[in-house]
Design an enzyme around this catalytic site. Structure first.
Site, mmCIF file in Angstrom:
data_model
loop_
_atom_site.group_PDB
_atom_site.id
_atom_site.type_symbol
_atom_site.label_atom_id
_atom_site.label_comp_id
_atom_site.label_asym_id
_atom_site.label_seq_id
_atom_site.Cartn_x
_atom_site.Cartn_y
_atom_site.Cartn_z
ATOM 1 N N GLY A 29 -15.534 -0.159 -23.213
ATOM 2 C CA GLY A 29 -15.689 1.262 -23.119
ATOM 3 C C GLY A 29 -14.668 1.943 -22.206
ATOM 4 O O GLY A 29 -13.524 1.554 -22.106
ATOM 5 N N SER A 85 -4.433 4.394 -21.761
ATOM 6 C CA SER A 85 -4.382 4.342 -23.223
ATOM 7 C C SER A 85 -3.814 5.648 -23.762
ATOM 8 O O SER A 85 -4.421 6.712 -23.608
ATOM 9 C CB SER A 85 -5.792 4.108 -23.795
ATOM 10 O OG SER A 85 -6.309 2.870 -23.356
ATOM 11 N N CYS A 217 -2.434 -13.829 -23.350
ATOM 12 C CA CYS A 217 -3.285 -14.862 -23.940
ATOM 13 C C CYS A 217 -3.094 -14.992 -25.452
ATOM 14 O O CYS A 217 -3.184 -16.096 -25.993
ATOM 15 C CB CYS A 217 -4.745 -14.602 -23.607
ATOM 16 S SG CYS A 217 -5.428 -13.077 -24.317
ATOM 17 N N CYS A 223 -6.435 -20.564 -26.017
ATOM 18 C CA CYS A 223 -6.991 -19.432 -25.279
ATOM 19 C C CYS A 223 -8.247 -19.874 -24.536
ATOM 20 O O CYS A 223 -8.482 -21.067 -24.348
ATOM 21 C CB CYS A 223 -7.250 -18.261 -26.217
ATOM 22 S SG CYS A 223 -8.238 -18.647 -27.672
ATOM 23 N N ASP A 239 -13.252 -11.030 -24.911
ATOM 24 C CA ASP A 239 -13.729 -9.677 -25.201
ATOM 25 C C ASP A 239 -13.604 -9.310 -26.672
ATOM 26 O O ASP A 239 -14.134 -8.288 -27.105
ATOM 27 C CB ASP A 239 -13.026 -8.640 -24.319
ATOM 28 C CG ASP A 239 -11.541 -8.516 -24.589
ATOM 29 O OD1 ASP A 239 -10.981 -9.388 -25.260
ATOM 30 O OD2 ASP A 239 -10.938 -7.539 -24.120
ATOM 31 N N CYS A 280 2.071 -21.972 -40.155
ATOM 32 C CA CYS A 280 2.470 -21.578 -38.801
ATOM 33 C C CYS A 280 3.167 -22.727 -38.075
ATOM 34 O O CYS A 280 4.127 -22.502 -37.330
ATOM 35 C CB CYS A 280 1.252 -21.139 -37.998
ATOM 36 S SG CYS A 280 0.450 -19.642 -38.580
ATOM 37 N N CYS A 283 6.796 -22.887 -38.690
ATOM 38 C CA CYS A 283 7.506 -21.609 -38.544
ATOM 39 C C CYS A 283 8.568 -21.720 -37.454
ATOM 40 O O CYS A 283 8.328 -22.298 -36.390
ATOM 41 C CB CYS A 283 6.512 -20.506 -38.206
ATOM 42 S SG CYS A 283 7.277 -18.888 -37.940
ATOM 43 N N CYS A 289 4.764 -16.952 -30.916
ATOM 44 C CA CYS A 289 3.544 -16.340 -31.446
ATOM 45 C C CYS A 289 2.310 -17.238 -31.339
ATOM 46 O O CYS A 289 1.240 -16.798 -30.953
ATOM 47 C CB CYS A 289 3.802 -15.968 -32.907
ATOM 48 S SG CYS A 289 2.368 -15.390 -33.811
ATOM 49 N N CYS A 312 1.033 -11.679 -39.505
ATOM 50 C CA CYS A 312 2.064 -12.714 -39.544
ATOM 51 C C CYS A 312 3.424 -12.195 -39.997
ATOM 52 O O CYS A 312 4.433 -12.411 -39.329
ATOM 53 C CB CYS A 312 1.621 -13.864 -40.437
ATOM 54 S SG CYS A 312 2.885 -15.147 -40.671
#
Length: 336
Positions: A29, A85, A217, A223, A239, A280, A283, A289, A312
């Site tokens: 929020g 933001s 991250c 992660c 989150d 991936c 790649c 990435c 991607c």
């Protein structure tokens, strides 16, 4: 968040941090809705419980509409890292940022940003790249440059449609549009702003020139090190995954360290590399990435394997575009 949970969180967060600096990140929020006294109380808890040899840094992300002199003074005096933001100049920012009554927020956000700057706080711009402002990359970048932004992060808006596998909402940026947006700004930045303006994704790409681990991250191989704790003490893996499946526990009856290093949290983090599609793995820009955030892995790779990142093609285009620059940086560094 009650005083009891706030105190438990701060004490346990300090105990779970191995290094000398403890970083507290306040998100919503809109986190300023908690009120300025909440943060004064949190800061007092930090001062009370930080052991000798450790210091705290606080970061907060806000839409800046509630910023006044008191907030700006607090952030300056307490050396907060503030993210604002903002999605570009008025029309671009307001296109999707409207309240229930249709009220727009640009003027209040800009006022808050300027008040922070006047107080000596240089906020980071957190720009959500959507289907509208993605079409105006240089207008977005020029605006941020003109208002004195020194740090910019571009956040792609990706909202999957549950009724359409692989589909996204109309507000979501397309993968190719996001790649083109980054390329246009990268070229402008290379020509005019290296060393003056920091853009997070450009710095993340450059880290590969020095074989450094990503700080962001979403680009790390695995992660799980950035969980979220809700106001009631619930601890979730991330989150982006605040759901029953990724509820790890509650800090009222578990420690932050215990939850962070629990088998469930470790499994969540390792699942990122474990589910990386073969497309991936082969790649040429994978290390830049690493499949990005798992929340965006909901399309099918060209070879038919599921779990490819929606963004991607855009990331591949951008990272390949900046690869010669990254290699040149690496060569220059190795000469020293």
């Amino acid at each position: 968040m009650t005083d009891e949970i706030l105190g438990k969180y701060i004490i346990q967060h300090i105990e779970a941090t191995e290094g000398p600096v403890v970083f507290f990140s306040w998100h919503g929020g809109e986190p300023l809705l908690a009120g300025i006294d909440f943060y004064r109380k949190a800061l007092e808890f930090q001062r009370r419980h930080l052991p000798r040899g450790k210091s705290a840094i606080n970061g907060i992300q806000t839409n800046a509409t509630l910023i006044d002199r008191d907030w700006a003074w607090l952030f300056r005096m307490e050396k907060f890292i503030v993210g604002v933001s903002m999605d570009g100049p008025g029309e671009l920012h307001n296109h999707f940022r409207r309240g229930p009554s249709g009220r727009t927020s640009f003027s209040e956000t800009l006022r808050g940003f300027e008040m922070l700057m006047q107080e000596g706080v240089s906020p980071e711009i957190l720009c959500v790249v959507n289907s509208f402002n993605a079409g105006y990359p240089l207008a977005v970048y020029d605006f941020f440059r003109n208002i004195g932004a020194e740090n910019i992060t571009f956040l792609p808006l990706v909202e999957p449609r549950p009724d359409l596998p692989g589909g996204v909402t109309p507000a979501s940026v397309s993968a190719d549009a996001f790649g083109s947006f980054l390329i246009a700004i990268f070229d402008e930045w290379v020509e005019k702003d290296i060393g003056r303006i920091k853009i997070q994704i450009f710095e993340e790409a450059a880290r590969t020139a020095f074989n450094q681990e990503h700080t962001l991250c979403i680009f790390r191989e695995n992660c799980g090190a950035v969980p979220v704790i809700e106001a009631n003490g619930d601890f979730y893996s991330c989150d982006h995954f605040v759901n029953s499946e990724n509820l790890v526990g509650n800090i009222r009856n578990n420690s932050v360290a215990g939850l962070l290093y629990s088998d469930k949290q470790k499994a969540f983090g390792l699942a990122k590399s474990g589910s990386l599609p073969y497309y991936c793995k082969i790649c040429d820009v994978r290390t830049m990435c690493n499949g990005e955030c798992p929340k965006n892995r909901f399309i099918t790779a060209p070879d038919g394997e599921p779990g490819l990142n929606y963004l991607c093609s855009g990331y591949r285009a951008f990272f390949r575009h900046c690869l010669p620059f990254v290699r040149a940086v690496a060569e220059e560094w190795n000469r020293k």
